[in-house]
Enzyme design. Structure first.
Site: not given
Ligand code: NAI
Ligand code: OAA
Length: 330
Positions: A187, A159, A130, A11
């Protein structure tokens, strides 16, 4: 000069990727004398955008950056990797829970787990960001035949950082004063930010903050709902703070934990700590012993209030595991 560390990031063209890559390449993760190689994994349609990100990385002329490999091929992407940061997946939109993403995102992690097992360095460690990250990490670990389960992690550090910031604001202290903050479980909106064991300036948070109704109520829900609040405010899910938490997580797993403290990260439960069921990725209080070895800190007091909250979040993880049993080899 040290041997370069290879970091694979999925990603890489997404929001979090954009906030993460430049910090890793600059040396903010592994230090100012540690060269890095980046393997950037995206789906085919996002490769043109990724190319632009690679151009920007080139244009930074980072002294520590030794190689950049952009690719949609998982074998190529995880070849020789020491750290796999699995960010690539669809983020939720307003009104959704993170668990609603399991149907869309879960299957991504089967092939990635297999490719890590086949191609990565023998010391590989994997952090899943993710969402829903705990269960995605379980899918990944379960498909990475031959890679020990204790090398897989799911991110609850954002968190923890959120909880520390809330406690600091409420007590009028600086967040660096807040220690021993454990996020238990998933999470998700059921996570339990454990204020009962947290300390502020070395004293129990429950002594420093006399408003216990706030601790048991608004504090917990603010941390649980912070991701949703950010989506509402920004129209997109948290990115810079998530990238920052990924950096914090890896740093906390690479460097020994300061004596008496712990950090939060979801690890594979072997069933021997706090009555948490075996075979889920649950966040617990973790101490890093050396770069490559960590342990669950046992003996952290769990009162009746905390136990109820921990049970709820663990039950949710068990339900999520049931929902993806087809993606988990027996
Ligand atoms: N654990 C945590 O605390 C947090 C988790 N997240 C999660 O992180 C993930 C990414 O968030 P963002 O960067 O904001 O999303 P985004 O949509 O901006 O970027 C995600 C990227 O992943 C790519 N992608 C999709 N499927 C893929 C695959 N099979 N292989 C490789 N790349 C792939 C997409 O093309 C895109 O460029 C989301 O699932 C989000 O909910 C976000 C914030 C906190
Ligand atoms: O809330 C969401 O979907 C993104 C995330 O995991 C966070 O900000 O903790």
């Amino acid at each position: 000069m040290k041997e370069p560390i290879t970091v694979s990031i999925t990603g890489a063209a997404g929001q979090i990727g954009y906030a993460l890559l430049f910090r890793i390449a600059s040396g903010a993760l592994f230090g100012p004398d540690q060269p890095v190689k980046l393997r950037l994994i995206e789906i085919e349609p996002a490769l043109p955008t990724l190319e632009g990100v690679v151009m920007e990385l080139d244009d930074c002329a980072f002294p520590l950056l030794r190689e950049i490999v952009p690719t949609a091929d998982l074998n190529e992407g995880f070849r020789g990797t020491n750290w796999a940061l699995l960010v690539g997946s669809v983020p939720r939109k307003g009104g959704m829970e993170r668990g609603d993403l399991l149907g869309i995102n879960g299957k991504i992690f089967t092939g990635q787990g297999q490719a890590i097992a086949k191609n990565a360095a023998s010391d590989v460690r994997t952090l899943v960001v993710g969402n829903p990250c705990n269960t995605n990490a379980l899918i990944c670990a379960s498909n990475a035949d031959g890679v020990p389960k204790d090398r897989f992690f799911a991110m609850t550090r954002l968190d923890e950082n959120r909880a520390k910031s809330q406690l600091a604001k409420k007590s009028g202290t600086h967040h660096s004063e807040v220690t021993n903050l454990c996020i238990w479980g998933n999470h998700s909106a059921t996570q339990y930010p454990d204020f009962t064991n947290a300390k502020i300036g070395g004293k129990p948070a429950t002594e420093v903050i006399s408003d216990h109704a706030w601790l048991k109520g608004d504090f917990i829900t603010t941390v649980q709902q912070r991701g949703a609040a950010i989506i509402k405010a920004r129209g997109a899910s948290s990115a810079a703070s998530a990238a920052n938490a990924a950096i914090d997580t890896v740093m906390s797993l690479v460097n020994p934990t300061p004596a008496g403290d712990w950090h939060s990260v979801a690890v594979y439960s072997d069933g021997s700590h706090y009555g948490i069921a075996k075979g889920i990725m649950a966040s617990m209080p973790i101490r890093t012993v050396t770069n490559g070895t960590w342990e669950v800190i046992d003996g952290v007091p769990v009162d009746e209030f905390s136990q109820g909250k921990i049970d709820a979040t663990i039950n949710e993880l068990l339900e999520e595991r049931d929902a993806v049993k087809d993606l988990i080899p027996a």
